[in-house]
Design a protein around this motif. Sequence first.
Motif, PDB file in Angstrom:
ATOM      1  N   ILE A   8     -10.112  10.429 -10.925  1.00  0.00           N
ATOM      2  CA  ILE A   8     -11.457  10.852 -10.322  1.00  0.00           C
ATOM      3  C   ILE A   8     -12.452   9.167 -10.386  1.00  0.00           C
ATOM      4  O   ILE A   8     -12.301   8.913  -8.643  1.00  0.00           O
ATOM      5  CB  ILE A   8     -12.426  12.288 -10.578  1.00  0.00           C
ATOM      6  N   ASP A   9     -12.568   8.952 -11.194  1.00  0.00           N
ATOM      7  CA  ASP A   9     -13.462   7.930 -11.501  1.00  0.00           C
ATOM      8  C   ASP A   9     -12.893   6.967 -13.035  1.00  0.00           C
ATOM      9  O   ASP A   9     -13.502   5.900 -13.508  1.00  0.00           O
ATOM     10  CB  ASP A   9     -14.914   7.922 -11.597  1.00  0.00           C
ATOM     11  N   ALA A  10     -11.717   7.756 -12.561  1.00  0.00           N
ATOM     12  CA  ALA A  10     -10.725   6.174 -13.745  1.00  0.00           C
ATOM     13  C   ALA A  10      -9.210   5.766 -13.179  1.00  0.00           C
ATOM     14  O   ALA A  10      -8.816   7.024 -12.803  1.00  0.00           O
ATOM     15  CB  ALA A  10     -10.816   7.099 -14.831  1.00  0.00           C
ATOM     16  N   PRO A  11      -8.742   5.389 -13.168  1.00  0.00           N
ATOM     17  CA  PRO A  11      -7.168   5.094 -13.061  1.00  0.00           C
ATOM     18  C   PRO A  11      -6.031   5.194 -13.162  1.00  0.00           C
ATOM     19  O   PRO A  11      -6.019   6.127 -14.422  1.00  0.00           O
ATOM     20  CB  PRO A  11      -6.800   3.105 -13.164  1.00  0.00           C
ATOM     21  N   TYR A  12      -5.307   6.206 -12.853  1.00  0.00           N
ATOM     22  CA  TYR A  12      -3.918   5.959 -12.557  1.00  0.00           C
ATOM     23  C   TYR A  12      -2.990   5.909 -12.646  1.00  0.00           C
ATOM     24  O   TYR A  12      -2.337   5.697 -11.124  1.00  0.00           O
ATOM     25  CB  TYR A  12      -4.028   7.675 -12.269  1.00  0.00           C
ATOM     26  N   GLU A  13      -2.204   4.945 -12.903  1.00  0.00           N
ATOM     27  CA  GLU A  13      -0.680   3.440 -12.256  1.00  0.00           C
ATOM     28  C   GLU A  13       0.130   4.352 -12.368  1.00  0.00           C
ATOM     29  O   GLU A  13       1.046   4.238 -13.525  1.00  0.00           O
ATOM     30  CB  GLU A  13      -1.334   2.560 -12.461  1.00  0.00           C
ATOM     31  N   PRO A  14       0.905   4.815 -11.325  1.00  0.00           N
ATOM     32  CA  PRO A  14       2.370   5.741 -11.010  1.00  0.00           C
ATOM     33  C   PRO A  14       3.282   5.034 -11.771  1.00  0.00           C
ATOM     34  O   PRO A  14       3.098   2.585 -10.918  1.00  0.00           O
ATOM     35  CB  PRO A  14       2.248   5.676 -10.057  1.00  0.00           C
ATOM     36  N   PRO A  15       4.470   5.399 -11.962  1.00  0.00           N
ATOM     37  CA  PRO A  15       5.439   4.292 -12.112  1.00  0.00           C
ATOM     38  C   PRO A  15       5.855   2.868 -10.986  1.00  0.00           C
ATOM     39  O   PRO A  15       6.245   4.155 -10.164  1.00  0.00           O
ATOM     40  CB  PRO A  15       6.267   4.487 -12.976  1.00  0.00           C
ATOM     41  N   GLU A  16       6.672   2.399 -10.855  1.00  0.00           N
ATOM     42  CA  GLU A  16       6.578   1.802 -10.157  1.00  0.00           C
ATOM     43  C   GLU A  16       8.401   1.633  -9.945  1.00  0.00           C
ATOM     44  O   GLU A  16       9.712   2.317  -9.243  1.00  0.00           O
ATOM     45  CB  GLU A  16       6.793   0.267 -10.122  1.00  0.00           C
ATOM     46  N   ALA A  17       9.481   2.289 -11.531  1.00  0.00           N
ATOM     47  CA  ALA A  17      10.709   2.488 -11.585  1.00  0.00           C
ATOM     48  C   ALA A  17      10.709   3.230 -12.107  1.00  0.00           C
ATOM     49  O   ALA A  17      11.393   2.816 -13.496  1.00  0.00           O
ATOM     50  CB  ALA A  17      11.350   0.693 -11.344  1.00  0.00           C
ATOM     51  N   ASP A  59       5.219  13.275 -10.896  1.00  0.00           N
ATOM     52  CA  ASP A  59       4.816  13.339  -9.692  1.00  0.00           C
ATOM     53  C   ASP A  59       3.571  14.478  -8.969  1.00  0.00           C
ATOM     54  O   ASP A  59       4.815  15.053  -7.405  1.00  0.00           O
ATOM     55  CB  ASP A  59       5.206  12.411  -8.835  1.00  0.00           C
ATOM     56  N   ALA A  60       2.262  14.706  -9.753  1.00  0.00           N
ATOM     57  CA  ALA A  60       1.751  16.310  -8.499  1.00  0.00           C
ATOM     58  C   ALA A  60       0.806  15.596  -8.086  1.00  0.00           C
ATOM     59  O   ALA A  60       0.259  13.997  -8.771  1.00  0.00           O
ATOM     60  CB  ALA A  60       1.790  17.144  -9.642  1.00  0.00           C
ATOM     61  N   PRO A  61       0.617  15.446  -6.408  1.00  0.00           N
ATOM     62  CA  PRO A  61      -0.518  14.689  -5.901  1.00  0.00           C
ATOM     63  C   PRO A  61      -1.813  14.976  -6.667  1.00  0.00           C
ATOM     64  O   PRO A  61      -2.170  16.237  -6.715  1.00  0.00           O
ATOM     65  CB  PRO A  61      -0.678  14.778  -4.671  1.00  0.00           C
ATOM     66  N   LEU A  62      -2.893  13.899  -6.720  1.00  0.00           N
ATOM     67  CA  LEU A  62      -4.358  14.202  -6.910  1.00  0.00           C
ATOM     68  C   LEU A  62      -4.748  15.735  -6.390  1.00  0.00           C
ATOM     69  O   LEU A  62      -5.147  16.309  -6.937  1.00  0.00           O
ATOM     70  CB  LEU A  62      -5.193  13.165  -6.673  1.00  0.00           C
ATOM     71  N   ALA A  63      -4.413  15.740  -4.683  1.00  0.00           N
ATOM     72  CA  ALA A  63      -4.867  17.039  -4.311  1.00  0.00           C
ATOM     73  C   ALA A  63      -4.797  18.770  -5.268  1.00  0.00           C
ATOM     74  O   ALA A  63      -5.388  19.735  -5.236  1.00  0.00           O
ATOM     75  CB  ALA A  63      -4.648  17.363  -2.693  1.00  0.00           C
ATOM     76  N   VAL A  64      -3.658  18.390  -5.587  1.00  0.00           N
ATOM     77  CA  VAL A  64      -2.398  19.340  -5.717  1.00  0.00           C
ATOM     78  C   VAL A  64      -3.372  19.376  -7.050  1.00  0.00           C
ATOM     79  O   VAL A  64      -3.105  20.695  -7.424  1.00  0.00           O
ATOM     80  CB  VAL A  64      -1.012  19.454  -5.922  1.00  0.00           C
ATOM     81  N   CYS A  65      -3.143  18.675  -8.140  1.00  0.00           N
ATOM     82  CA  CYS A  65      -3.539  19.449  -9.634  1.00  0.00           C
ATOM     83  C   CYS A  65      -4.710  19.456  -9.544  1.00  0.00           C
ATOM     84  O   CYS A  65      -5.501  20.320 -10.473  1.00  0.00           O
ATOM     85  CB  CYS A  65      -3.730  17.858 -10.163  1.00  0.00           C
ATOM     86  N   GLU A  66      -6.089  18.695  -8.391  1.00  0.00           N
ATOM     87  CA  GLU A  66      -7.088  19.745  -8.322  1.00  0.00           C
ATOM     88  C   GLU A  66      -7.655  20.764  -8.273  1.00  0.00           C
ATOM     89  O   GLU A  66      -8.326  21.833  -8.446  1.00  0.00           O
ATOM     90  CB  GLU A  66      -8.097  18.724  -7.173  1.00  0.00           C
ATOM     91  N   SER A  67      -6.111  20.960  -6.988  1.00  0.00           N
ATOM     92  CA  SER A  67      -6.712  22.839  -6.750  1.00  0.00           C
ATOM     93  C   SER A  67      -6.367  23.430  -7.289  1.00  0.00           C
ATOM     94  O   SER A  67      -6.343  24.922  -7.905  1.00  0.00           O
ATOM     95  CB  SER A  67      -5.295  22.780  -5.179  1.00  0.00           C
ATOM     96  N   LEU A 123      -0.892  12.563 -13.516  1.00  0.00           N
ATOM     97  CA  LEU A 123      -2.197  13.751 -13.819  1.00  0.00           C
ATOM     98  C   LEU A 123      -2.650  13.968 -14.522  1.00  0.00           C
ATOM     99  O   LEU A 123      -0.879  14.797 -15.145  1.00  0.00           O
ATOM    100  CB  LEU A 123      -2.751  13.526 -12.447  1.00  0.00           C
ATOM    101  N   SER A 124      -3.858  14.497 -15.025  1.00  0.00           N
ATOM    102  CA  SER A 124      -3.827  15.870 -15.886  1.00  0.00           C
ATOM    103  C   SER A 124      -3.429  17.095 -14.296  1.00  0.00           C
ATOM    104  O   SER A 124      -3.961  16.933 -13.688  1.00  0.00           O
ATOM    105  CB  SER A 124      -5.408  15.886 -15.605  1.00  0.00           C
ATOM    106  N   GLY A 125      -2.874  17.805 -14.857  1.00  0.00           N
ATOM    107  CA  GLY A 125      -2.480  19.649 -14.082  1.00  0.00           C
ATOM    108  C   GLY A 125      -1.172  19.143 -13.406  1.00  0.00           C
ATOM    109  O   GLY A 125      -0.892  20.213 -12.675  1.00  0.00           O
ATOM    110  N   ALA A 126      -0.671  17.697 -13.456  1.00  0.00           N
ATOM    111  CA  ALA A 126       0.362  17.148 -12.961  1.00  0.00           C
ATOM    112  C   ALA A 126       1.866  18.360 -13.205  1.00  0.00           C
ATOM    113  O   ALA A 126       2.643  18.819 -12.786  1.00  0.00           O
ATOM    114  CB  ALA A 126       1.367  16.115 -12.888  1.00  0.00           C
ATOM    115  N   GLY A 127       1.888  18.932 -14.557  1.00  0.00           N
ATOM    116  CA  GLY A 127       2.709  19.732 -15.437  1.00  0.00           C
ATOM    117  C   GLY A 127       3.697  19.019 -16.132  1.00  0.00           C
ATOM    118  O   GLY A 127       4.277  19.456 -16.744  1.00  0.00           O
TER     119      GLY A 127
END
Length: 201
Positions: free
Chosen positions: A162-171, A133-141, A36-40
């Motif tokens: 928020i209103d567009a998807p993010y599909e995390p990698p499965e492997a 993998d930073a959760p949305l709540a963390v990125c948003e904060s 996500l944006s802001g994940a690092g």
Amino acid sequence: MNQVATNVRWHHATIGPEERAQRLGQRGVVVWLTGLSGAGKSTIAARVDALLHARGRHSYILDGDNLRFGLCRDLGFSPEDRAENVRRLGEAARLLQDAGLIVLVAAISPYREDRARVRERLPPGGFLEVFVDAPLAVCESRDPKGLYRRARAGEIAGFSGIDAPYEPPEAPDLHLTLVPHAPAGASSSAATPAGATSAVS
Ligand code: PPS
């Protein structure tokens, strides 16, 4: 415009991956940081780039934000434009990988299919997917650019998570997860083999 090129053919160079690997003392690889944006992603890419540079390795960063100032300046954030953005990043990364570089790509690249297409264009072992993998709540904060606040206020439409998807990698080849700051002297991360999980704070 918008015509597909015909009557073109591939030109083979005499210097190939083996010769380049011998000269540079390394093999080219694309390390693809998604999250996500802001994940690092950009921060990690910059740190790894600096570490590699200090060790005499040849690396280069392709940052999604930065490439949108040039190569991808005509693209927005619709699913189609993101697919094209990721394709261009992938093609640029592939060229640099072919030249023997360690290419660090930092891009949200929210769709699995788009990332899989990049992997398919690279030789076996030439693409490593890293899930930041930073959760949305963390990125948003964190909200370093104030974009989440603007997205929540309805000023930016189609914001990832928020209103567009993010599909995390499965492997993913490497899964970086957040941990709370460790006490001084304690180590919070370790070298991890492909496919393993590591923690960043
Ligand atoms: S993508 O999805 O891979 O095509 O995006 P990318 O090229 O990595 O660009 C992401 C950066 O663009 C800014 N930004 C947005 N991000 C997500 N959604 C929307 N709608 C958006 N609009 C602008 C933001 O600064 C992203 O940078 P990072 O570094 O990820 O925070």
